[in-house]
Structure formats: structure tokens, C-alpha cells
Write an enzyme that holds these catalytic residues in place. Structure first.
Site, PDB file in Angstrom:
ATOM      1  N   ASP A  76       0.849  -1.198   0.000  1.00 33.53           N
ATOM      2  CA  ASP A  76       0.000   0.000   0.000  1.00 33.53           C
ATOM      3  C   ASP A  76       0.881   1.244   0.000  1.00 33.53           C
ATOM      4  O   ASP A  76       2.088   1.154   0.241  1.00 33.53           O
ATOM      5  CB  ASP A  76      -0.976   0.009   1.186  1.00 33.53           C
ATOM      6  CG  ASP A  76      -0.290  -0.338   2.483  1.00 33.53           C
ATOM      7  OD1 ASP A  76       0.845   0.132   2.683  1.00 33.53           O
ATOM      8  OD2 ASP A  76      -0.876  -1.084   3.304  1.00 33.53           O
ATOM      9  N   ASP A  78       1.393   5.200   1.333  1.00 32.87           N
ATOM     10  CA  ASP A  78       1.039   6.318   2.196  1.00 32.87           C
ATOM     11  C   ASP A  78       1.588   7.578   1.559  1.00 32.87           C
ATOM     12  O   ASP A  78       2.679   7.573   0.982  1.00 32.87           O
ATOM     13  CB  ASP A  78       1.650   6.127   3.595  1.00 32.87           C
ATOM     14  CG  ASP A  78       1.081   4.896   4.275  1.00 32.87           C
ATOM     15  OD1 ASP A  78      -0.118   4.619   4.072  1.00 32.87           O
ATOM     16  OD2 ASP A  78       1.822   4.197   4.990  1.00 32.87           O
ATOM     17  N   ASP A 152       9.209   6.446  12.832  1.00 32.86           N
ATOM     18  CA  ASP A 152       9.862   5.520  13.757  1.00 32.86           C
ATOM     19  C   ASP A 152      11.320   5.188  13.412  1.00 32.86           C
ATOM     20  O   ASP A 152      12.208   5.405  14.214  1.00 32.86           O
ATOM     21  CB  ASP A 152       9.010   4.252  13.968  1.00 32.86           C
ATOM     22  CG  ASP A 152       8.455   3.669  12.680  1.00 32.86           C
ATOM     23  OD1 ASP A 152       8.845   4.125  11.593  1.00 32.86           O
ATOM     24  OD2 ASP A 152       7.633   2.737  12.768  1.00 32.86           O
TER      25      ASP A 152
HETATM   26  P1  ATP Z   1       3.959  -1.896   6.411  1.00 30.48           P
HETATM   27  O1  ATP Z   1       2.800  -1.121   5.829  1.00 30.48           O
HETATM   28  O2  ATP Z   1       4.761  -2.673   5.446  1.00 30.48           O
HETATM   29  O3  ATP Z   1       3.570  -2.655   7.593  1.00 30.48           O
HETATM   30  P2  ATP Z   1       4.883   0.715   7.079  1.00 30.48           P
HETATM   31  O4  ATP Z   1       6.248   1.212   7.469  1.00 30.48           O
HETATM   32  O5  ATP Z   1       4.269   1.309   5.862  1.00 30.48           O
HETATM   33  O6  ATP Z   1       5.012  -0.828   6.972  1.00 30.48           O
HETATM   34  P3  ATP Z   1       2.596   1.690   8.448  1.00 30.48           P
HETATM   35  O7  ATP Z   1       1.997   1.222   9.710  1.00 30.48           O
HETATM   36  O8  ATP Z   1       1.822   1.579   7.199  1.00 30.48           O
HETATM   37  O9  ATP Z   1       3.953   0.900   8.321  1.00 30.48           O
HETATM   38  O10 ATP Z   1       3.056   3.183   8.684  1.00 30.48           O
HETATM   39  C1  ATP Z   1       3.447   4.063   7.649  1.00 30.48           C
HETATM   40  C2  ATP Z   1       4.564   4.961   8.136  1.00 30.48           C
HETATM   41  O11 ATP Z   1       4.118   5.756   9.231  1.00 30.48           O
HETATM   42  C3  ATP Z   1       5.798   4.237   8.660  1.00 30.48           C
HETATM   43  O12 ATP Z   1       6.670   3.885   7.618  1.00 30.48           O
HETATM   44  C4  ATP Z   1       6.390   5.265   9.592  1.00 30.48           C
HETATM   45  O13 ATP Z   1       7.081   6.252   8.884  1.00 30.48           O
HETATM   46  C5  ATP Z   1       5.146   5.905  10.190  1.00 30.48           C
HETATM   47  N1  ATP Z   1       4.731   5.205  11.424  1.00 30.48           N
HETATM   48  C6  ATP Z   1       3.820   4.225  11.549  1.00 30.48           C
HETATM   49  N2  ATP Z   1       3.673   3.837  12.807  1.00 30.48           N
HETATM   50  C7  ATP Z   1       4.483   4.611  13.541  1.00 30.48           C
HETATM   51  C8  ATP Z   1       4.777   4.709  14.924  1.00 30.48           C
HETATM   52  N3  ATP Z   1       4.186   3.918  15.801  1.00 30.48           N
HETATM   53  N4  ATP Z   1       5.670   5.654  15.307  1.00 30.48           N
HETATM   54  C9  ATP Z   1       6.254   6.472  14.414  1.00 30.48           C
HETATM   55  N5  ATP Z   1       6.033   6.405  13.107  1.00 30.48           N
HETATM   56  C10 ATP Z   1       5.175   5.501  12.652  1.00 30.48           C
HETATM   57 MG    MG Z   2       2.276   0.970   5.119  1.00 32.86          MG
END
Ligand code: ATP
Ligand code: MG
Length: 456
Positions: A76, A78, A152
Site C-alpha cells: 500500500d 502512504d 519511527d
Molecule cells: P507496512 O505497511 O509494510 O507494515 P509501514 O512502514 O508502511 O510498513 P505503516 O503502519 O503503514 O507501516 O506506517 C506508515 C509509516 O508511518 C511508517 O513507515 C512510519 O514512517 C510511520 N509510522 C507508523 N507507525 C508509527 C509509529 N508507531 N511511530 C512512528 N512512526 C510511525
Molecule cells: Mg504501510
């Protein structure tokens, strides 16, 4: 650009701001980052383009950039922008502002959903926190460099502009991607305190990407692990689900154990990781889940949790039978016990719990291979999941492999073949050696229930 040039000429290094943010990102060209633009979704381009055409900044951000840099098609996308949620909402026909803790906009195109977030500002002391320092709500908007420092991990804090095909790297994420290192941004203790779920995220990413966790990032985890108990169960459950459905569930659980995150934190994890009897079953269930996900197939959370908790059910089922209960009611009582504990502890949704119960309750019915019963099972909407579950039980040695083979033949067979199967094995016990032992253990005062008799 000119500022950057002057700084370069004078040999001045970009300064970090007081909050640790770095206002001057490294700008990586297509040549340097090597992202294949074909891995981008057309909707992600559509969203960034629309925002940019309306005078806003817009980038693909987070996990999608990380995956693009690793040459993986993101699941996905963002988007981060300097437009406020209301401004974003106005630009798209199907856009919804959601969230309390962090307000975001969901932009939909058909089934495709994109999350659009406004750059977050420095958290400051103003945002409400719980007594352990966990940030409860945070909707302060800010500059892009402030947004970057709030993310993060370094590898999750890069921004990709599809129009110019450049990546903005604020925290050395590219270098960490190359070194395969997971490094938290800022002071690890403070970041885990703000949001303890980050500890679970480290583990998931390390296992999924096969990255090493930087020593300073990993060091406080085992000590700070209990903070996860203060996070609402529903959020922990969501993260657990992500972990188990990452396609690397087994590796994630091993990593959880390595980081000291498994014990006493989540009742489910204790069950999964510390049940000697069910270990093979759980390992098989997780391997099966990982394989399905890696092949792009779906996995239902109910099947997954039904598998993870099955041996707890079996244990209780045996106990109820030993106490004199008939087999079928004993199974239902055992299911009640397990679901009651886990529903509270894990915020298991009711629907998932109900589906798990169905899968478990179907198991004894596979033993009845006479008369019309097998035909009735064919019409059951839960057949597929329950049959897959039966095969897992066979593969783990819990019951005789023959029963699974018989059902495979019966399900796949035509009318004639089905009849022959029923004739060939009209009185097949179909029960496992384990099941036989169970019967032997039961008090002689008890007759078999009518339901069991059918399978004998
Ligand atoms: P995936 O979707 O593959 O699980 P992702 O890194 O995209 O991994 P998401 O939960 O979709 O994870 O979050 C999107 C982005 O938002 C992350 O890449 C990070 O930059 C930020 N993010 C998400 N959760 C947190 C958190 N708990 N603390 C700080 N930043 C966060
Ligand atoms: Mg994501």
C-alpha cells in the site's frame, strides 16, 4: 540549492535542530536511489499529482519508499503532504477524515485505499500523554523535517516525489537500507515510551526484511517491554495480526523471543510460544500461513487464531472429558473457556471468535464418515477452513493422515467416487491414535454420546 552550494563551499555541515530534526535532507536522484517507477501504483501518482497541481507538497512516504528502495512492490501507499486534512478532503471525490490519535485522510479509488497524512509538527510537551508517557493524541501539523523526525525508523523516514523522481532522506535511511540496519530515530527509550508499539514494529521489520537491529535500538527493549501492557488491547491486537500476517510469522515470533518481548506480555503469545505439546501444530500453522501470504493468497485471522489456540482447546477438551463430559459438549465448553480468556485479553472481535468456534466445532464431524453426514458437511459454508484445519491436524500427527486423505478424495470426487468411498469405509473409525487413547482414559461409567457413535 544555492544555500546548499554555499554550505558545501564553506565546508559547513547541515546542523540538526534542537528537536533532533534535520532540516536539510539528502536529495537522492533516480540514479542514486534506483527506484523502478513501474513499481508505483497509478493511484499514488494520481494523489501526489493532484495535490501538487493544487500548490501543495506531496510525497510517497514511509514503508512504500522503503519497499521501493528494496525493489519490492509496496502493498500500500502512504502519502505525506503539507495540505491539512480538510484541504486534502476537498480535492478528492471519495475522501474521508478518520482517526483520533492521528487524524488522516483515506482517499479511495474503487477498492484501492491511500492514506494521506499531513506533516506532523514537533510533538512538544503539549500533546496529551498517559501516566507512562504514551502520547494519546497528536494532531499538531508542521514542516516536513519535523514530520521526518517523528517517524519511527530511519528507513521509514524517506519521501519520494514521483514527479521529480527524487528521494528526500532526512535520517540516513538510504545508508541503513544498504547496511540492512533497523535504527530508531532519536533517543530509543524516549521513542518507546511515547509509543511502546514501536518495539513490536522493530521486531516485525527485522524479521520481515531480514535486517539487523542496531544495538542502541535493541538495548532498551527487554527492559521497556512491560510498557506494552498500557497500550489498548485493540492496537496490540492489530500489530500482532500484522506480525502474524507478515509472511514471516515464525521469524517474527523467534525475534520477539530474542528481544525478550514474548513473556507475560500477551496471553496469546505465551500460549503459542510456550506450549510444548502444540509446538509442532503451531509451527505448521505458521509455516502454512507464511507460505500462503508469500504466494499472495489470503489468510483469515480466524483460521490463524483457531490454529494458534487449538492445543489449549484440546487440553481443556481432554480435561472436560476426563471429568465425565461427553465429547461434543466437552469441546464446546473448552472452546468457551479459551475464547472467554482470549477475547478479553486480546480484544478478539466477536466475529473472529465465532468463526474460530465453528472451525473447532466442525472437527469431530469429520470423523463421521457414514450415511448422509459427509454430504451435509459438503454444504457447510465453513467446510473449506475446517477441512484445511483438519489437514493441519493430520500433518502434525495429532490424528491419522488417512482421515485427511479420505476427505480430500471425498471433496474432490464425483458422485460415484463419493459413494464408493462411503462403501469402502462404512465403519471406518477415522480417529487418531490420540483420540483412541482419550477414549481408553475415559471413565468406564460413560457411554459414548450419540454424536461420537456415528464415527465409530
Ligand atoms: P507496512 O505497511 O509494510 O507494515 P509501514 O512502514 O508502511 O510498513 P505503516 O503502519 O503503514 O507501516 O506506517 C506508515 C509509516 O508511518 C511508517 O513507515 C512510519 O514512517 C510511520 N509510522 C507508523 N507507525 C508509527 C509509529 N508507531 N511511530 C512512528 N512512526 C510511525
Ligand atoms: Mg504501510
Amino acid at each position: 540549492m544555492i544555500k546548499k552550494f554555499i554550505r558545501k563551499m564553506l565546508g559547513v555541515k547541515p546542523q540538526a535542530n534542537i528537536d533532533g530534526s534535520n532540516s536539510h535532507p539528502k536529495v537522492l536522484s533516480a540514479m542514486e536511489h534506483g527506484i523502478d517507477p513501474r513499481l508505483l501504483s497509478s493511484n499514488a501518482i494520481r494523489v501526489t499529482q493532484t495535490l501538487q497541481e493544487n500548490g501543495y507538497k506531496a510525497f510517497v512516504v514511509g514503508g512504500a519508499v522503503r519497499d521501493l528502495l528494496l525493489g519490492v512492490k509496496p502493498k500500500d501507499f502512504d502519502i505525506a503532504t503539507n495540505a491539512t486534512p480538510e484541504q486534502v478532503k476537498r480535492l478528492f471525490r471519495r475522501a474521508f477524515i478518520i482517526g483520533r490519535r492521528f487524524q488522516i485522510v483515506h482517499v479511495m479509488f474503487g477498492q484501492d485505499l491511500l492514506e494521506v497524512t499531513t506533516f506532523r509538527g514537533a510533538a512538544g510537551d503539549a500533546s496529551p500523554k498517559d501516566e507512562h508517557g504514551r502520547v494519546l493524541r497528536d494532531n499538531t501539523f508542521g514542516e516536513q523535517h519535523e514530520d521526518a523526525v517523528r517517524r519511527d525508523f530511519t528507513i521509514n523516514a524517506m519521501y519520494y516525489d514521483p514527479a521529480s523522481q527524487t528521494v528526500l532522506d532526512y535520517h540516513g535511511g538510504m545508508a541503513d537500507i544498504r547496511k540492512k540496519i533497523l535504527r530508531i530515530i532519536g533517543v530509543p527509550e524516549a521513542r518507546y515510551r511515547e509509543d511502546p508499539v514501536r518495539m513490536l514494529r522493530v521486531v516485525r521489520f527485522a524479521a520481515k526484511l531480514q535486517f539487523t537491529i542496531d544495538a542502541a535500538t535493541s538495548a532498551p527493549i527487554s527492559v521497556m517491554a512491560p510498557l506494552i501492557n498500557n497500550v489498548p488491547n485493540a492496537r496490540v491486537f492489530d500489530e500482532m495480526l500484522k506480525l502474524l500476517m507478515s509472511g514471516h510469522a515464525m521469524a517474527c515470533l523467534q525475534q520477539l523471543r530474542k528481544e525478550g518481548l514474548h513473556h507475560g506480555l500477551m496471553p496469546l503469545l505465551d500460549v503459542v510460544l510456550e506450549q510444548p505439546k502444540g509446538e509442532k501444530f503451531v509451527a505448521l500453522a505458521l509455516a502454512n500461513t507464511d507460505e500462503r501470504i508469500q504466494l499472495g493468497k489470503t489468510v483469515s485471522p480466524s483460521f490463524l487464531f483457531a490454529s494458534l489456540l487449538w492445543h489449549q482447546v484440546v487440553e481443556k477438551w481432554d480435561a472436560y472429558k476426563a471429568a465425565g463430559e461427553f465429547s461434543i459438549p466437552a469441546l464446546h465448553l473448552a472452546a468457551d473457556d479459551v475464547l472467554n480468556t482470549q477475547t478479553d485479553a486480546l480484544a478478539l472481535q466477536r466475529k473472529i471468535g465465532a468463526d474460530m468456534r465453528d472451525i473447532w466445532a466442525m472437527q469431530p464431524r469429520f470423523e463421521k464418515r457414514v450415511g448422509k453426514t459427509p454430504y451435509k458437511l459438503l454444504e457447510n459454508t465453513r467446510l473449506r477452513a475446517s477441512y484445511d484445519f483438519l489437514l493441519l491436524r493430520c500433518a502434525s500427527g495429532e490424528i491419522d493422515a488417512e482421515i485427511g486423505e479420505w476427505w480430500t478424495a471425498f471433496i474432490e470426487g464425483d458422485e460415484l467416487e463419493r459413494e464408493q468411498l462411503l462403501i469402502a469405509k462404512p465403519k471406518s473409525p477415522g480417529a487418531a491414535p490420540v483420540a483412541k487413547k482419550r477414549r481408553a482414559r475415559r471413565s468406564p461409567a460413560h457411554k459414548s454420546s450419540p454424536a461420537e457413535a456415528g464415527g465409530e
